[in-house]
Design a protein around this motif. Structure first.
Motif, PDB file in Angstrom:
ATOM      1  N   TRP A 127      37.459 -11.955 -25.888  1.00 13.10           N
ATOM      2  CA  TRP A 127      38.015 -12.156 -25.041  1.00 13.10           C
ATOM      3  C   TRP A 127      37.653 -11.206 -24.190  1.00 13.10           C
ATOM      4  O   TRP A 127      37.261 -10.963 -22.810  1.00 13.10           O
ATOM      5  CB  TRP A 127      38.968 -12.434 -24.602  1.00 13.10           C
ATOM      6  CG  TRP A 127      39.782 -12.435 -23.722  1.00 13.10           C
ATOM      7  CD1 TRP A 127      39.920 -12.856 -22.256  1.00 13.10           C
ATOM      8  CD2 TRP A 127      40.582 -10.426 -22.865  1.00 13.10           C
ATOM      9  NE1 TRP A 127      40.511 -12.319 -21.280  1.00 13.10           N
ATOM     10  CE2 TRP A 127      41.222 -11.191 -20.983  1.00 13.10           C
ATOM     11  CE3 TRP A 127      40.955  -9.307 -22.899  1.00 13.10           C
ATOM     12  CZ2 TRP A 127      41.649 -10.656 -20.535  1.00 13.10           C
ATOM     13  CZ3 TRP A 127      41.464  -8.504 -22.364  1.00 13.10           C
ATOM     14  CH2 TRP A 127      42.292  -9.389 -21.515  1.00 13.10           C
ATOM     15  N   GLY A 128      37.480 -10.049 -24.844  1.00 10.52           N
ATOM     16  CA  GLY A 128      36.763  -8.696 -24.088  1.00 10.52           C
ATOM     17  C   GLY A 128      35.671  -8.073 -23.877  1.00 10.52           C
ATOM     18  O   GLY A 128      35.295  -7.967 -23.012  1.00 10.52           O
ATOM     19  N   PHE A 173      39.237 -14.115 -30.951  1.00  7.49           N
ATOM     20  CA  PHE A 173      39.597 -14.767 -30.080  1.00  7.49           C
ATOM     21  C   PHE A 173      40.538 -14.201 -29.126  1.00  7.49           C
ATOM     22  O   PHE A 173      39.382 -13.715 -27.875  1.00  7.49           O
ATOM     23  CB  PHE A 173      40.335 -15.675 -29.493  1.00  7.49           C
ATOM     24  CG  PHE A 173      40.350 -16.881 -31.103  1.00  7.49           C
ATOM     25  CD1 PHE A 173      38.522 -18.016 -30.642  1.00  7.49           C
ATOM     26  CD2 PHE A 173      40.251 -17.146 -31.968  1.00  7.49           C
ATOM     27  CE1 PHE A 173      38.816 -18.934 -31.442  1.00  7.49           C
ATOM     28  CE2 PHE A 173      40.019 -18.329 -33.002  1.00  7.49           C
ATOM     29  CZ  PHE A 173      39.396 -19.183 -32.580  1.00  7.49           C
ATOM     30  N   LEU A 174      40.703 -12.330 -29.057  1.00  6.62           N
ATOM     31  CA  LEU A 174      40.603 -11.423 -28.669  1.00  6.62           C
ATOM     32  C   LEU A 174      39.874 -10.330 -28.191  1.00  6.62           C
ATOM     33  O   LEU A 174      39.223 -10.256 -27.143  1.00  6.62           O
ATOM     34  CB  LEU A 174      41.679 -10.369 -29.183  1.00  6.62           C
ATOM     35  CG  LEU A 174      43.160 -11.283 -29.500  1.00  6.62           C
ATOM     36  CD1 LEU A 174      43.817 -10.236 -29.756  1.00  6.62           C
ATOM     37  CD2 LEU A 174      44.373 -11.713 -28.132  1.00  6.62           C
ATOM     38  N   LEU A 175      38.751 -10.626 -29.252  1.00  6.71           N
ATOM     39  CA  LEU A 175      37.236  -9.868 -29.118  1.00  6.71           C
ATOM     40  C   LEU A 175      36.744 -10.232 -28.061  1.00  6.71           C
ATOM     41  O   LEU A 175      36.125  -9.804 -27.696  1.00  6.71           O
ATOM     42  CB  LEU A 175      36.693  -9.768 -30.301  1.00  6.71           C
ATOM     43  CG  LEU A 175      37.382  -8.796 -31.408  1.00  6.71           C
ATOM     44  CD1 LEU A 175      36.483  -8.210 -33.011  1.00  6.71           C
ATOM     45  CD2 LEU A 175      37.132  -7.270 -30.705  1.00  6.71           C
ATOM     46  N   ALA A 208      31.708 -11.554 -32.019  1.00  9.37           N
ATOM     47  CA  ALA A 208      33.272 -11.837 -31.961  1.00  9.37           C
ATOM     48  C   ALA A 208      33.678 -12.037 -33.227  1.00  9.37           C
ATOM     49  O   ALA A 208      34.894 -10.654 -33.629  1.00  9.37           O
ATOM     50  CB  ALA A 208      34.495 -11.802 -30.870  1.00  9.37           C
ATOM     51  N   VAL A 224      43.609 -14.765 -34.727  1.00  7.88           N
ATOM     52  CA  VAL A 224      43.091 -14.164 -33.628  1.00  7.88           C
ATOM     53  C   VAL A 224      42.938 -13.974 -33.635  1.00  7.88           C
ATOM     54  O   VAL A 224      41.653 -13.501 -32.429  1.00  7.88           O
ATOM     55  CB  VAL A 224      44.508 -14.132 -33.682  1.00  7.88           C
ATOM     56  CG1 VAL A 224      44.899 -14.239 -31.821  1.00  7.88           C
ATOM     57  CG2 VAL A 224      45.567 -15.065 -33.566  1.00  7.88           C
ATOM     58  N   THR A 225      42.374 -12.487 -33.787  1.00  5.51           N
ATOM     59  CA  THR A 225      41.067 -11.405 -33.373  1.00  5.51           C
ATOM     60  C   THR A 225      40.130 -11.499 -33.156  1.00  5.51           C
ATOM     61  O   THR A 225      39.954 -11.110 -31.719  1.00  5.51           O
ATOM     62  CB  THR A 225      41.101 -10.533 -35.172  1.00  5.51           C
ATOM     63  OG1 THR A 225      42.394 -10.168 -35.584  1.00  5.51           O
ATOM     64  CG2 THR A 225      40.116  -9.236 -34.795  1.00  5.51           C
ATOM     65  N   LYS A 273      33.940 -10.286 -20.685  1.00  7.41           N
ATOM     66  CA  LYS A 273      34.338  -9.402 -19.634  1.00  7.41           C
ATOM     67  C   LYS A 273      33.069  -8.652 -18.992  1.00  7.41           C
ATOM     68  O   LYS A 273      32.966  -8.055 -18.306  1.00  7.41           O
ATOM     69  CB  LYS A 273      35.266  -8.255 -20.059  1.00  7.41           C
ATOM     70  CG  LYS A 273      36.800  -8.743 -19.917  1.00  7.41           C
ATOM     71  CD  LYS A 273      37.813  -9.139 -18.625  1.00  7.41           C
ATOM     72  CE  LYS A 273      39.068  -9.889 -18.290  1.00  7.41           C
ATOM     73  NZ  LYS A 273      38.696 -10.412 -18.206  1.00  7.41           N
ATOM     74  N   THR A 308      46.585 -12.229 -37.910  1.00  7.40           N
ATOM     75  CA  THR A 308      46.359 -11.410 -37.544  1.00  7.40           C
ATOM     76  C   THR A 308      44.278 -11.804 -37.140  1.00  7.40           C
ATOM     77  O   THR A 308      43.736 -11.909 -36.261  1.00  7.40           O
ATOM     78  CB  THR A 308      46.291 -10.657 -38.043  1.00  7.40           C
ATOM     79  OG1 THR A 308      47.620  -9.851 -38.013  1.00  7.40           O
ATOM     80  CG2 THR A 308      46.141  -9.055 -36.904  1.00  7.40           C
TER      81      THR A 308
END
Ligand code: SF4
Ligand code: SF4
Lengths: 256, 417
Positions: free
Chosen positions: B402-403, B398-400, B71, B395-396, B406, B392
């Motif tokens: 999360w995805g 952590f978003l990645l 990530a 934060v990216t 999944k 940006t």
């Protein structure tokens, strides 16, 4: 049997044809040919600045901006003129508002007015890209967008520069910037489009005092070459090993 | 009329004499770049400790940090992309690499590293992926069909989950992890070289730069991994407490293990911290002692306008304070968290002081430049190279994560018996 032989021949011919395509393509972009198409080895462009003659009018800066389409009202410029004032107390004052584009009509320097009686010496120093023999900017460009021609001028490929700024950082003379319109690295090219057509650079033509001259170092009869060979000239910041090719007459130790 | 934008003019103010074309060209994104790369390297090295050296106590965190490093990976390149004036041409260093440049090989090093990480993850998760394809077989619904399709693609046709095949997988993971360690360090030392080799810059030019960068990268990497480890263990403790009640034995065991691992790892952290600080001080002393032409301006920057940034925030708050916190006896998790955050902050300030500090003075040695981080963006440029651009980037991952989580879950809390 005969059918398969025919097939074999066909395939062979097709294969050979296919193989020759990339070969000719390779030849087409061979670096030697590219090099040969840019400049020739009989010329080495150099510049000669006579600081004794410069009056700081800034016409060269104006001419350069117009000739090379660097927007007039931005503070970046391919060439500029610096003013040095050394006062009796040993202090050196330097300025170059807007690159000296408007000349130096006032005695005010960096919001400070210097008493003329206090001045021990003062002079102007024009600056431009040194078209280094060993250019740091070419070394660091990750994509080869900055390159050196055979006749010694360092150019930038506007269609290939990625705008990383590494060359801007690497040049010890601070001559590089980003072009405000094209958004790629930009700097003085010795007006390559003019000198390669037998003309003089825009700044040389604009200087009424003969402070700026351009010449071919490989031609022993060139007046510029004669000065460089026979008189005492200096270069800027030779400690960086870039082998700058802009030579100065009357360079002071205070010049940065 | 088209808006004329002079790159750097927006956030640079000049003092005394600077050349007309000088601005702070390398701004916040170039601070983020070595910082994020350092974190990637750290996360990967931590996962390798389990896969290569078989540190059993890191088993749970190894999967997590491997996926987390995936990530983080795009985020090492993201600041560079945001910084480019011609972002759309970003592929060019791969098409026409000009190898005398230190940046030219970035794409190659970066993509080989990415390949290593992705294939390692594939081998780690292959069994799981095949199982998913089976499990989703008869489930109704478009969502499940899409997921199954995705997993089927991810198997790449390798459905063999016999014992022998799985053993081969494990061996592949081990080899990949072993190759990955030097590549991860190289990826980072390389960032130091990019700066250290700029001879025009008096502050950057130093052969020590790559080593200093690797040391501080390892420091920040270990710190981030310890921090995430603490977060995960706290989460485990919390969920176990929910399931079994406060006084349960399992909770106590978890707490004990957590403190133990953290204490052990903090020794490495201290070691690398000492190495990083000594190297930086050596560099500083050497410059002062040899007092070359540039020293006058460097000294005025370091002891003058950047004094707070360098000596108070970086060395003081970022190094000395966490150092003391780590050495004090009777370590607690809470104190550890504070120390780790300060270490991460200290490394960030170090990057800042190198990148921005290196442009704080003019090449003429006769003037200064000041950097003003654009806060509120009013065009693309001030967004990309401003506070929000940097956020940006931060934060990216952590978003990645999360995805990615999944699709290949790596945070499942194992049962404790
Ligand atoms: S003066 Fe700077 S931009 Fe010009 S050739 Fe030398 S290093 Fe390159
Ligand atoms: S800004 Fe352009 S010319 Fe300069 S190093 Fe980067 S790609 Fe090369």
């Amino acid at each position: 049997m005969s059918c398969s032989r025919r097939k074999f021949l066909k395939t062979t011919i097709a294969g050979a044809a296919a193989a020759s395509v990339p070969l000719s393509a390779l030849k087409f972009i061979s670096p030697d040919e590219v090099r040969a198409s840019v400049g020739d080895e009989k010329t080495r462009w150099v510049f000669l600045v006579d600081t004794q003659k410069c009056v700081g009018c800034g016409f060269c800066v104006k001419a350069c901006k117009l000739e090379n389409e660097v927007p007039y009202d931005v503070p970046v410029t391919r060439t500029w003129v610096e003013r040095y004032v050394v006062t009796r107390d040993g202090q050196t004052h330097i300025d170059s508002p807007d690159g000296g584009r408007e000349g130096y009509p006032t005695a005010k320097m960096n919001d400070e007015v210097i008493d003329p009686k206090e001045i021990s010496k003062a002079f102007f120093v024009p600056k431009l890209c040194n078209q280094c023999q060993n250019p740091a900017c070419v070394q660091v460009c990750p994509v080869g967008a900055t390159y050196q021609t055979l006749d010694g001028v360092v150019l930038i490929d506007r269609k290939w520069c990625i705008g990383c700024g590494y060359c801007v950082m690497a040049c010890p003379y601070g001559v590089r910037f980003f072009h405000p319109v094209h958004k790629v690295a930009e700097k003085c090219t010795f007006c390559y489009h003019r000198i390669s057509q037998g003309l003089k650079t825009a700044c040389v033509d604009a200087c009424s005092f003969g402070a700026r001259q351009i010449g071919n170092l490989k031609d022993p009869n060139d007046p510029v070459t004669r000065v460089i060979m026979n008189e005492r000239v200096a270069v800027l910041k030779d400690e960086y090993g870039t082998k700058p090719q802009v030579f100065y007459i009357g360079l002071d130790k205070e010049v940065r | 009329m088209e808006e004329l934008f002079v790159h750097g003019l927006e956030w640079t103010t000049k003092d005394l004499f600077c050349y007309p074309n000088e601005f702070i060209y390398w701004s916040i994104q170039i601070v983020m770049y070595p910082y994020m790369t350092g974190l990637v390297a750290g996360a990967f090295v931590l996962s390798s400790l389990y896969h290569v050296f078989g540190q059993e106590d890191l088993k749970d965190i190894a999967r997590f940090s491997l996926v987390f490093s995936l990530a983080l990976l795009p985020v090492a390149a993201m600041p560079l992309l945001m910084h480019l004036q011609q972002t759309l041409r970003a592929i060019e260093p791969l098409l026409t690499p000009h190898f005398t440049s230190a940046i030219a090989a970035f794409g190659i090093v970066f993509s080989s590293y990415a390949l290593i990480v992705i294939s390692e993850i594939w081998f780690v998760y292959r069994e799981f992926i095949v199982a998913q394809v089976e499990a989703l077989k008869d489930k109704p619904g478009a969502g499940n069909a899409v997921m199954r399709f995705l997993y089927r693609g991810m198997t790449m046709g390798a459905y063999d989950v016999s014992e022998k095949a799985i053993a081969t997988d494990h061996r592949a993971v081990k080899i990949l992890a072993a190759i990955g360690i030097p590549v991860a360090c190289f990826l980072h030392g390389y960032a130091g070289f990019i700066f250290g080799s700029v001879k025009a810059n008096a502050l950057w030019m130093s052969p020590l730069m790559p080593v200093i960068f690797i040391m501080s990268a390892v420091v920040s990497g270990i710190a981030l991994c310890m921090l995430t480890y603490i977060v995960i263990m706290e989460w485990k403790k919390f969920s176990t407490t929910l399931a079994r009640g406060r006084g349960d034995q399992a909770v106590k065991v978890l707490g004990g293990v957590e403190l133990d691992v953290i204490k052990k790892t903090s020794r490495y952290l201290l070691g690398f911290l000492i190495a990083a600080i000594s190297l930086e001080l050596l560099d500083l002393i050497f410059r002062g002692y040899t007092a070359m032409k540039s020293w006058d301006i460097l000294r005025s920057v370091m002891y003058g306008k950047d004094f707070i940034n360098i000596f108070v925030l970086q060395y003081g708050l970022g190094n000395l304070v966490p150092f003391t916190l780590l050495l004090l006896p009777k370590m607690t998790i809470r104190r550890m968290v504070v120390a780790l955050c300060l270490v991460l902050y200290g490394v960030f300030m170090m990057r800042w002081n190198v990148v921005i500090g290196g442009q704080a003075f003019s090449l003429s040695f006769a003037g200064y430049m000041h950097y003003h981080l654009p806060i509120i963006p009013h065009n693309l440029e001030t967004f990309k190279e401003g506070l929000f651009g940097a956020l940006t980037v931060a934060v990216t991952p952590f978003l990645l994560f999360w995805g990615i989580n999944k699709i290949i879950p790596c945070l499942n809390v194992p049962k404790i018996d």
